[in-house]
Design an enzyme around this catalytic site. Structure first.
Site, short mmCIF file in Angstrom:
data_model
loop_
_atom_site.label_atom_id
_atom_site.label_comp_id
_atom_site.label_asym_id
_atom_site.label_seq_id
_atom_site.Cartn_x
_atom_site.Cartn_y
_atom_site.Cartn_z
CG HIS A 141 -1.91 1.12 1.24
ND1 HIS A 141 -2.34 1.71 2.38
CD2 HIS A 141 -2.52 1.79 0.22
CE1 HIS A 141 -3.18 2.69 2.08
NE2 HIS A 141 -3.30 2.76 0.77
CG ASN A 191 -6.31 4.66 4.17
OD1 ASN A 191 -5.97 5.84 4.20
ND2 ASN A 191 -6.23 3.92 3.08
N1 3HC Z 1 4.00 13.62 -7.91
C1 3HC Z 1 5.32 13.66 -7.77
N2 3HC Z 1 5.98 14.55 -7.03
C2 3HC Z 1 5.24 15.47 -6.41
C3 3HC Z 1 3.84 15.50 -6.50
C4 3HC Z 1 3.23 14.53 -7.31
N3 3HC Z 1 1.91 14.46 -7.45
N4 3HC Z 1 3.38 16.53 -5.76
C5 3HC Z 1 4.45 17.11 -5.22
N5 3HC Z 1 5.57 16.47 -5.60
C6 3HC Z 1 6.93 16.79 -5.20
C7 3HC Z 1 7.33 18.04 -5.87
O1 3HC Z 1 7.99 17.75 -7.10
C8 3HC Z 1 8.25 18.68 -4.87
O2 3HC Z 1 9.58 18.23 -5.01
P1 3HC Z 1 10.69 19.29 -5.48
O3 3HC Z 1 10.47 20.52 -4.66
O4 3HC Z 1 11.96 18.59 -5.20
O5 3HC Z 1 10.41 19.50 -6.90
C9 3HC Z 1 7.80 18.14 -3.51
O6 3HC Z 1 6.95 17.04 -3.78
C10 3HC Z 1 7.03 19.18 -2.74
O7 3HC Z 1 5.97 19.62 -3.56
P2 3HC Z 1 5.41 21.11 -3.59
O8 3HC Z 1 6.51 22.07 -3.22
O9 3HC Z 1 4.71 21.31 -4.87
O10 3HC Z 1 4.26 21.12 -2.51
P3 3HC Z 1 4.28 20.78 -0.99
O11 3HC Z 1 5.54 21.10 -0.32
O12 3HC Z 1 3.01 21.34 -0.50
O13 3HC Z 1 4.14 19.18 -0.97
C11 3HC Z 1 2.79 17.28 -0.83
C12 3HC Z 1 3.11 18.53 -1.62
C13 3HC Z 1 4.01 16.35 -0.83
C14 3HC Z 1 1.66 16.59 -1.56
C15 3HC Z 1 2.42 17.69 0.65
O14 3HC Z 1 1.43 18.66 0.63
C16 3HC Z 1 1.96 16.52 1.48
O15 3HC Z 1 2.75 15.76 2.01
N6 3HC Z 1 0.62 16.41 1.65
C17 3HC Z 1 0.03 15.31 2.41
C18 3HC Z 1 -0.05 14.11 1.50
C19 3HC Z 1 -0.64 12.93 2.18
O16 3HC Z 1 -1.02 12.94 3.35
N7 3HC Z 1 -0.73 11.84 1.42
C20 3HC Z 1 -1.34 10.61 1.92
C21 3HC Z 1 -2.76 10.57 1.50
S1 3HC Z 1 -3.55 9.13 2.08
C22 3HC Z 1 -3.22 7.97 0.93
O17 3HC Z 1 -2.58 8.19 -0.07
C23 3HC Z 1 -3.73 6.60 1.22
C24 3HC Z 1 -4.76 6.19 0.22
O18 3HC Z 1 -5.06 4.83 0.45
C25 3HC Z 1 -6.03 6.97 0.31
#
Ligand code: 3HC
Length: 294
Positions: A141, A191
């Site tokens: 996961h 989750n």
């Molecule tokens: N794909 C690849 N890389 C990504 C990305 C994506 N969709 N989104 C962001 N990144 C990378 C960026 O390239 C950036 O790296 P860099 O600065 O070296 O280029 C880095 O992540 C940081 O991105 P940003 O500066 O654009 O934005 P943030 O600092 O706000 O980070 C985030 C974005 C990593 C998504 C952050 O907001 C975060 O950690 N959010 C919480 C995410 C979370 O909780 N995820 C789990 C969800 S639950 C789940 O998935 C389970 C499922 O079963 C439901």
């Protein structure tokens, strides 16, 4: 258990394209399979965009990015999976569709290969039992975005052999992920805790505790979360959140896992969060704006 060298990924959507990219970055040969050319092209396009960004930011050389892309074979043909040592499914979160898919894939992929599901909440055993290799079946996961999030939950179901489980753990570690072993209980670790948190944020909004933005800003500033819970719900996908909470509610019969009315209505309206352009926020412009309905 055979050495893992070639990895199949089923589904090039939100999770699948990231899982394929992470495997290719770790040096594996990857076969990325989608149903149709248009969805496949969208997934591959996202990988190429991320690789270009890594080069632009100096995190990877052009040569490395080209090599990573070169390790990913994209296809709509199940036949290309035949020689894979590990196949990870990341298709739609629907048990009937997953079972149908495994029946097909099971007859094509070599018998010693390990199968894994990236399901966020469905019981792993229900998929394992439909294949001819329930001992070689695990949950892997990943979290969204798979390229960034450190964790992979490695799920052992009742039939999983030690050899298959160890191979899956080792595989996740070889991708430089934090591999946490867990049992085949609905929601696994993350989750089970994260979904009721997002649902509670929706209930807090319904009860007038704060506006959508206030709830999000409070959790970012007060608990140091990278995203507020309602932004996160949009990010995960409200349809995905809805189906996970249904599975959790079915399993545990507790109110904390039930769909809040606001979520039900948003789904009826076709507001699935970021992926559909509308959720708690409106994503149609340059940057997210509050959804005027709230
Ligand atoms: N794909 C690849 N890389 C990504 C990305 C994506 N969709 N989104 C962001 N990144 C990378 C960026 O390239 C950036 O790296 P860099 O600065 O070296 O280029 C880095 O992540 C940081 O991105 P940003 O500066 O654009 O934005 P943030 O600092 O706000 O980070 C985030 C974005 C990593 C998504 C952050 O907001 C975060 O950690 N959010 C919480 C995410 C979370 O909780 N995820 C789990 C969800 S639950 C789940 O998935 C389970 C499922 O079963 C439901």
């Amino acid at each position: 258990m055979a050495q893992i060298e070639k990895v199949g990924v089923l589904g090039a959507g939100l999770m699948g394209h990231g899982i394929a990219q992470v495997a290719a970055e770790a040096g594996y040969a990857v076969v990325l399979r989608e149903l149709d050319d248009a969805t496949l092209a969208r997934g591959v396009g996202k990988i190429e965009k991320q690789l270009a960004r890594a080069v632009e930011k100096g995190r990877a050389s052009q040569e490395d990015a080209d090599a990573i892309r070169g390790r990913i074979e994209d296809t709509t043909d199940y036949g290309a999976l035949a020689a894979c040592d590990l196949v990870i499914e990341a298709i739609t979160e629907s048990l009937p569709l997953k079972l149908e898919m495994w029946k097909e894939v099971d007859g094509i992929v070599k018998p010693e290969a390990v199968f894994a599901t990236n399901t966020s909440s469905l019981a792993v055993i229900d998929q394992a039992a439909t294949t001819s290799r329930p001992t070689q079946f695990v949950g892997l996961h990943y979290f969204n975005p798979a390229q960034v999030m450190k964790l992979v939950e490695v799920v052992r179901c009742v039939t999983t052999s030690d050899a298959a489980f160890d191979a899956a753990l080792e595989f996740a570690r070889s991708e430089k992920k934090l591999a946490i072993p867990t049992q085949d209980k609905a929601g696994f670790i993350v989750n089970r805790l994260l979904v009721p948190y997002m649902l509670d944020a929706i209930r807090a909004y319904e009860e007038g505790v704060g506006s959508v933005q206030e709830i999000d800003e409070a959790m970012m500033a007060g608990a140091a979360h990278p995203m507020g819970p309602l932004t996160l719900a949009d990010f995960v996908g409200l349809d995905t959140l809805g189906s996970i909470c249904d599975v959790l509610f079915d399993e545990f019969r507790e109110r904390r896992f039930a769909r809040p009315p606001t979520l039900r209505k948003m789904l009826s309206a076709g507001w699935y969060g970021r992926k559909s352009g509308m959720g708690f926020y409106d994503y149609s412009g340059e940057s997210p704006a509050p959804n005027p309905a709230f």
